[in-house]
Design an enzyme around this catalytic site. Sequence first.
Site, PDB file in Angstrom:
ATOM      1  N   GLU A   1      46.074   7.915  -1.779  1.00  0.00           N
ATOM      2  CA  GLU A   1      45.002   6.959  -1.481  1.00  0.00           C
ATOM      3  C   GLU A   1      43.674   7.378  -2.150  1.00  0.00           C
ATOM      4  O   GLU A   1      42.825   7.993  -1.511  1.00  0.00           O
ATOM      5  CB  GLU A   1      44.780   6.813   0.025  1.00  0.00           C
ATOM      6  CG  GLU A   1      43.738   5.748   0.355  1.00  0.00           C
ATOM      7  CD  GLU A   1      43.389   5.654   1.830  1.00  0.00           C
ATOM      8  OE1 GLU A   1      42.713   4.675   2.216  1.00  0.00           O
ATOM      9  OE2 GLU A   1      43.774   6.560   2.598  1.00  0.00           O
TER      10      GLU A   1
ATOM     11  N   LYS B   1      48.099   3.746  -1.998  1.00  0.00           N
ATOM     12  CA  LYS B   1      47.245   2.944  -1.121  1.00  0.00           C
ATOM     13  C   LYS B   1      45.900   2.782  -1.813  1.00  0.00           C
ATOM     14  O   LYS B   1      45.176   3.764  -2.011  1.00  0.00           O
ATOM     15  CB  LYS B   1      47.073   3.607   0.253  1.00  0.00           C
ATOM     16  CG  LYS B   1      46.196   2.782   1.207  1.00  0.00           C
ATOM     17  CD  LYS B   1      46.249   3.296   2.635  1.00  0.00           C
ATOM     18  CE  LYS B   1      45.332   2.465   3.535  1.00  0.00           C
ATOM     19  NZ  LYS B   1      45.443   2.849   4.962  1.00  0.00           N
TER      20      LYS B   1
END
Length: 297
Positions: free
Chosen positions: A176, A213
């Site tokens: 992420e 992500k």
Amino acid sequence: MNTDQMTAKMAEGNGFIAALDQSGGSTPKALKGYGIEEDAYNGDEEMFALIHDMRSRIISSPAFASGKVIGAILFERTMDGHVDGKPTPAALIERGVVPFIKIDKGLEDEVNGVQLMKPMPELDALLTKAKALGVYGTKERSVINSANREGIAAVVKQQFEVGAQVLAHGMMPMIEPEVNIKSETRAECDTILLEEILKNLDSVPEGQQVMLKLSLPVVPGTFDPLVDHPKVLRVVALSGGYKRPEACVELSKNRGIIASFSRALLEDLRHQMSDDEFNASLRGAIDEIHKGSTVKA
């Protein structure tokens, strides 16, 4: 679900991932949004007990087991706790929801327009514990504030190094590198980030995959090469500060990307609601996010 079944659900599941991983720094804000003010508890133990009660209420809700939530990201304390008398990961798996664990310990101060993850000296021990509890994968967050290639390259390099450590434990890393949606150079950040991720995907061993992500891009379709990449199991999106309606509209513009929302999922839930009110509100949020994840413009 065994690991292969969880992988299949993450690759092909018709749903989204709930982010229930607010940590120590963000818990007071999450509780306040839930209708619990800071003067309602004393110290960390009471605070974490209240946030666990909130998460347990969400996980136990019939709306959560509707099949539209295919994964959930947990804070370590939530992973170590129980829901309906069972360890939280087991309670999720029983509901057909794949469990992940947030592993980062927060962010360093900004350098070169980015914030790297703080060191994680106890990561191997955490991964071993999580794996034993049935947790499928991890989530680790960095932040990109401006379009500095050196900084973005450092973020992505660190993310993939941690990802390799996670893969070595037989778990799935959810990488992420969040682009701050308030960045004045956000579109350029998206472009540089895409280039750096594609470079680092070459380091992933053949036969292995990662999840990504990412912040919803300025230009829809920017991350299509990642959606289609053979070393990427799934691309998911964070809401990044958007309110749920706007986040779902932006999500619907990007094919192959599903939600992994936190604030946008929880924003209408309140501690004071009756169970019927709570379940109806959660069901509405889940339906809206599911539509943005599965019905593309």
